[in-house]
Design an enzyme around this catalytic site. Structure first.
Site, PDB file in Angstrom:
ATOM      1  CG  HIS A   1       3.005  51.584 -37.901  1.00 62.73           C
ATOM      2  ND1 HIS A   1       3.443  51.591 -39.191  1.00 62.73           N
ATOM      3  CD2 HIS A   1       3.862  52.370 -37.223  1.00 62.73           C
ATOM      4  CE1 HIS A   1       4.504  52.372 -39.290  1.00 62.73           C
ATOM      5  NE2 HIS A   1       4.770  52.854 -38.112  1.00 62.73           N
ATOM      6  CB  ALA A   2       3.539  46.401 -39.411  1.00 65.21           C
TER       7      ALA A   2
END
Lengths: 147, 90
Positions: free
Chosen positions: B16-17
């Protein structure tokens, strides 16, 4: 994941006047609750800021993807804002940010979260799309660029 | 020197980010070209956007390839970051 499902013209704003990181989060949470009154603005703001404290969501090239988990939210929603001037954002490349693609995610939707980020990344890695977002003079043009 | 290794993404949230950002920061500290490959798709490890496009969720296998002066050190460090679940408390 078709990211158009999470984008709404009503949750998009072009060239907002804003000079601080804190204020842009307030603007994002204001837009979110205007369109989804069931949301609590303090919760939205707190969630976005809590995530940001864990590390900047400024992913480089003047783009940030703030995001937060919201309890009780049924569907993921995006709030898209551009600022009239780039804002200091502690981004990974130290460049200020003028495109904010925020997403509010229901809790426990890990797969959808990753899919949404991937869909957003696909759009924002397209230089022509980013150029069109930056040169947009109204929100319709921003949404059209992302369609 | 070119080295590569296939590892499994084991953290709950996948790439994810925040995880992608950590990977980019780590990759930028080495003097070599680093690529991540998942299936037919590959991404330079210096781009958060490119890494997010891989959509690497928990359980996915990615091949890390490092080419350059400190390729082995880079590969070991990245493998460790992934094995340590990107230092995320879960």
């Amino acid at each position: 994941m078709i990211i158009n499902d999470i984008i709404s013209l009503d949750r998009t704003q072009c060239s907002v006047k804003c000079q601080s990181k804190k204020r842009i989060f307030e603007i994002i949470s204001e837009i979110a609750i205007e369109q989804s009154p069931e949301l609590d603005q303090v919760e939205v703001l707190t969630s976005l800021l809590a995530r940001e404290r864990m590390g900047s969501t400024g992913i480089g090239h003047g783009i940030a993807i703030p995001h937060g988990k919201i309890e009780g939210l049924t569907n993921m929603i995006a709030v898209i804002v551009t600022s009239d001037c780039p804002i200091e954002f502690d981004a990974i490349d130290s460049q200020p940010v003028d495109i904010f693609f925020a997403i509010l995610v229901p809790e426990e939707q890990t797969d959808k979260h990753i899919q949404a980020l991937s869909g957003i990344a696909r759009k924002l890695s397209d230089k022509n799309i980013v150029k069109a977002i930056r040169s947009a003079s109204n929100k319709n043009e921003i949404v059209a660029a992302l369609a | 020197m070119l080295v590569s290794k296939t590892v499994t993404i084991i953290n709950k949230l996948g790439l994810h980010a925040r995880a992608a950002t950590k990977l980019v920061q780590l990759s930028n500290s080495f003097d070599c070209d680093i690529q991540l490959k998942q299936g037919e798709q590959s991404a330079p490890a210096n781009s958060v956007l490119a890494l997010l496009m891989l959509e690497s969720s928990q359980g996915k296998q990615v091949e890390i390839s490092c080419n350059g002066n400190d390729a082995q050190t880079a590969l070991d460090s990245i493998e460790e970051l992934i094995a340590n679940r990107f230092d995320e408390g879960e």
